[in-house]
Design a protein around this motif. Structure first.
Motif, mmCIF file in Angstrom:
data_model
loop_
_atom_site.group_PDB
_atom_site.id
_atom_site.type_symbol
_atom_site.label_atom_id
_atom_site.label_comp_id
_atom_site.label_asym_id
_atom_site.label_seq_id
_atom_site.Cartn_x
_atom_site.Cartn_y
_atom_site.Cartn_z
ATOM 1 N N THR A 138 0.666 -1.152 0.350
ATOM 2 C CA THR A 138 -0.198 -0.362 0.498
ATOM 3 C C THR A 138 0.762 1.276 0.020
ATOM 4 O O THR A 138 0.696 2.100 -0.787
ATOM 5 N N MET A 139 1.859 0.982 1.283
ATOM 6 C CA MET A 139 2.683 2.394 1.215
ATOM 7 C C MET A 139 3.193 2.682 -0.419
ATOM 8 O O MET A 139 3.328 4.007 -1.103
ATOM 9 N N ASP B 50 2.570 1.582 -3.442
ATOM 10 C CA ASP B 50 1.787 2.389 -4.254
ATOM 11 C C ASP B 50 1.164 3.677 -3.529
ATOM 12 O O ASP B 50 1.209 4.294 -5.236
ATOM 13 N N ALA B 51 0.817 4.208 -2.750
ATOM 14 C CA ALA B 51 1.281 5.697 -2.246
ATOM 15 C C ALA B 51 1.815 6.807 -2.790
ATOM 16 O O ALA B 51 1.817 7.071 -3.161
#
Lengths: 432, 402
Positions: free
Chosen positions: B217-218, B220-221
């Motif tokens: 998720t990181m 992707d962020a």
């Protein structure tokens, strides 16, 4: 816990496999509280699990003037009519109450009985609901439910005012059963209609709950296999003696105190059954959980996504950044950027929590929060934390020791390298 | 639990949040900077708040009632941008006329509902909730919120985003879908890109799948933030030119998010000021120009990014104005008005019956199309959500190309 039955909830007793070490104490404070200082970690290391958990359960440590100050801030928020100031008040409580568990539980019930000021649009009502949730947070679920269903904010939120004899509104009735007590599958659409009829007459006038007999439908209703000229109190009594609420409460608590895939169905059933035996005593269930081996098991450490409030406040406490106080208005603003806008849950289901806390927007928000924290921007004027000074204060003087200190303080173990900022940006800092 | 976010990198390379390793940038470059929700349709709603004077927007210049009812506010026929031999655009809607010429603008005429309310609040609540009735009708959820509830397509990004600083409109409130407000892109920028950090190897947690999820998720962020930076720096090839109006900036924000890979299907922006009770001509002209220019700039930008088949803009207002002007060179609250749909896939041109200015009810236009039928087309034909309750009465309205 003197429960004689064989149990999934046996008490945690330290052993070689499950030692009472810094990591478990860090876990206790991170999961059940909102982080801890080095002094608190060391204190609990000496004291052992029994006393450490006692302290978490009992709370304490608030400064003498905490109560008068929080009252002042809360009242000022209400008279200002500014919801941001009420959010700031809650952050003040979270930071200084000395009883983080109660604040976590209040947050849990705010999520369970999710009520948004978006519709209520009344700071006084939102505060009263929040006080009520806190008052009953660790008490009997029945008392909590009875209070919250007659709470003005809740009644406005779920359109109780529109629920009149002859033209029932099913909003409160449905959520009462689907979300607050039974869950889908444990009631029928007929029950929704009948309970709505029984709840007629409960209304809000001048900002307060009022029972208006003229609005009440006193005809015969049938719900969940029972029949009678039920009113709202009867409905709540009937709901509270059903089986499902205990399991829903148990699930809520396990969402808060356990990570993914730790609790088995059997354990959940047993906790639910214990809740039924204890008159849905929430405090009993919380104590059972916090004293359990399951809570301190290897699987349960560091495998839950921290909610934004925990993620934000944990490092502030650990790094001893509370004196002078950070700007609670800013904290409220950050929480909103991180997806947890207090008093504004997204809808009746509340915040879905878990992995859904982490999205593109909120991940970027978390990174930026860490930057702000490390630059001291949560304080006005700016006040960057100095980990070296803190480490020295606690007896770590060499740079290598200081790095280990930061890792142990912030993550509960000493394996992370890098400085404070690097540690706070690790994936592990999102978990706890 | 959802674990499969957009993937730009393989698993396992733990990236420290805030760092912007060259690896990530390269991966994004390889994807040409557009990480869009490739299958999903996107709807951008522009709420023209205040009650747009539809008569002076899509002007029925050939209707003898026009000159009769509009003395001071009559727009000269020779300045109108003619659509056909009876109606034309307000002169400041050049961009809209261009879109129409390109086959990208649908205009639904005479949209309203029975027994119209002339209260801003009530009529807006009716449009938001798709529940017709007086102000006592309970309206807990919005039509877009209900559509998202029915779709149940969960992505990691919010289902609905209000771009602006207003409070969230009822239209995007729902029982369980997510709606967020984003007042500016600053909230989506990494404040401190910083330097690459060594990959941590000894985190005990990183063996667990949850830690992998967090890590992914990181990444992707970070990738999104970096795509966002580049998309903000002047668009795909620097050609995107947005008007520097508030609605222009909001549309640019939306396009930046769409181009940067946000999975959000519904964006909402509010353009206020249409409540033109007095000295209407200059302000109405400005509003329509801003609306048209922003919409056109947005669609051009989207097209340059190759996303034009995925995006549709819808413009609506809570009511039109009264046919007869008032004594202050303005107009008061009326009834039906035009709804705009813009995009590559909309059925371009005029739809529905042009309201007759000589056939009024109490001095107001009669509606010819129920707005709920427009919603039905948008939710079903565009968003592909058929689980919603059908509109009151079926219609043969076709607003999109098959």
């Amino acid at each position: 816990m003197n429960d004689p039955r064989p149990t999934e909830w046996k008490q945690f007793i330290p052993s070689d496999a499950l030692p009472w070490d810094l990591r478990r104490i860090h876990h206790l404070h991170r999961r059940a509280g909102i982080g801890a200082t080095w002094g608190e970690l060391q204190r609990d290391l000496q004291a052992g699990p029994e006393v450490a958990v006692d302290r978490v359960l009992r709370g304490g440590n608030a400064t003498d003037d905490f109560d008068s100050l929080q009252r002042l801030i809360g009242d000022a928020a209400v008279s200002s009519g500014d919801i941001n100031r009420l959010k700031a008040w809650w952050f003040y409580r979270i930071l200084y109450s000395g009883d983080p568990l109660i604040e976590r539980m209040t947050l849990m019930w705010h999520n369970h009985f999710a009520t948004s000021n978006l519709k209520v649009a009344n700071v006084a009502m939102m505060k009263r609901q929040n006080d009520l949730l806190r008052r009953h947070a660790m008490g009997k679920f029945g008392d909590l439910l009875r209070a919250v269903i007659k709470d003005a904010a809740m009644m406005v939120w779920l359109d109780a005012n529109a629920n009149r004899k002859g033209k029932p509104n099913e909003n409160l009735s449905r959520e009462l059963m689907e979300l607050f007590t039974l869950g889908v599958g444990h009631y029928s659409e007929t029950d929704v209609k009948e309970v709505a009829r029984a709840l007629t007459g409960w209304t809000v006038r001048g900002g307060d709950f009022e029972h208006v007999p003229a609005y009440h439908d006193d005809g015969t209703k049938q719900m969940l296999g029972e029949q009678g000229d039920f009113d709202g109190d009867d409905v709540l009594a009937i709901l509270l003696k059903q089986e499902p609420p205990a399991r829903r409460i148990a699930m809520r608590l396990c969402e808060v105190f356990f990570g993914e895939d730790v609790i088995t169905d059997d354990a959940l059933d047993e906790l639910a059954s214990g809740l039924r035996d204890h008159d849905l005593d929430i405090g009993w269930a919380v104590e059972t959980i916090l004293r359990s081996e399951a809570f301190f098991s290897e699987d349960n450490i560091g495998n839950r996504v921290l909610d934004p409030v925990q993620f934000m406040i944990g490092p502030l406490r650990a790094l001893e950044m509370l004196d002078p106080p950070p700007s609670t208005l800013l904290l409220a603003e950050w929480a909103s950027k991180l997806g947890q806008d207090l008093f504004y849950p997204p809808n009746v289901f509340g915040w879905p929590g878990g992995r859904s806390w982490l999205t593109t927007r909120t991940m970027i928000g978390r990174a930026n929060y860490v930057s702000a924290l490390c630059r001291g921007e949560l304080h006005r004027p700016n006040r960057p934390p100095d980990i070296a000074v803190l480490a020295k204060k606690h007896g770590f003087s060499t740079p290598a020791d200081q790095s280990k200190f930061a890792s142990r303080l912030l993550l509960g173990h000493e394996n992370a390298t890098g400085d404070m900022k690097a540690i706070l940006r690790r994936p592990a800092s999102q978990l706890g | 639990m959802k674990t499969n976010r957009r993937r730009f990198l393989g698993h396992g390379s733990a990236v420290v949040l805030g760092a912007m390793p060259s690896l990530v940038s390269r991966a994004v470059m390889a994807d040409e900077g557009t990480r869009s929700n490739r299958n999903g349709k996107i709807l951008v709603v522009i709420q023209m708040s205040g009650g747009n004077d539809g008569i002076n927007t899509i002007v029925p210049y050939a209707d003898e009632g026009y000159a009769k009812h509009r003395k001071k506010l009559r727009l000269p026929t020779d300045r109108l941008l003619k659509i056909n031999d009876s109606v034309g655009f307000h002169p400041s809607m050049r961009s809209a006329a261009d879109l129409l010429e390109q086959g990208k603008l649908g205009i639904v005429q005479g949209v309203g509902y029975p027994n119209p309310s002339r209260s801003h609040d009530t009529s807006m609540a009716i449009w938001h909730s798709a529940q017709v009735g007086d102000e006592d009708v309970l309206r807990s959820h919005g039509w877009l919120g209900m559509a998202m509830d029915a779709a149940r397509k969960k992505t990691d990004d919010p289902d609905m985003i209000l771009v602006g600083d207003e409070s969230q409109p009822l239209a995007i409130q729902s029982r369980r879908s997510t709606a967020v407000t984003l007042s500016s892109l600053t909230d989506l920028r990494l404040r401190q890109p910083a330097h690459a950090q060594p990959k941590p190897t000894s985190d005990q947690a990183s063996e667990f799948s949850l830690a992998q999820f967090v890590d992914q998720t990181m990444q992707d962020a970070i990738a999104t933030a970096s795509a966002l930076e580049r998309n903000t720096e002047g668009g795909a090839d620097g050609s995107a030119k947005y008007p520097t109006t508030r609605i222009g900036r909001r549309m640019q924000t939306i396009s930046t998010m769409v181009k940067s890979g946000f999975q959000t299907p519904i964006y909402y922006a509010i353009q206020s000021g249409y409540d033109t009770h007095a000295a209407q001509l200059p302000s109405h002209s400005r509003l329509l120009r801003e609306f048209s220019d922003a919409t056109k700039a947005f669609l051009d930008d989207i097209e340059a990014s190759g996303l034009s088949d995925q995006v549709c803009v819808m413009g609506f207002s809570e009511f039109g104005r009264r046919v007869a002007e008032n004594n202050s060179e303005g107009t008061d609250h009326g009834t039906a008005g035009p709804v705009f749909l813009a995009g590559n896939r909309v059925r371009s041109g005029l739809t529905g019956t042009t309201p007759k200015l000589t056939d009024l009810v109490d001095g107001d236009l009669q509606m010819s199309t129920d707005f709920r039928n427009v919603y039905q087309e948008v939710t079903q034909a565009w968003l592909g959500i058929s689980e919603l309750q059908a509109a009151e009465s079926p219609s043969s309205l076709k607003l999109f190309d098959a």
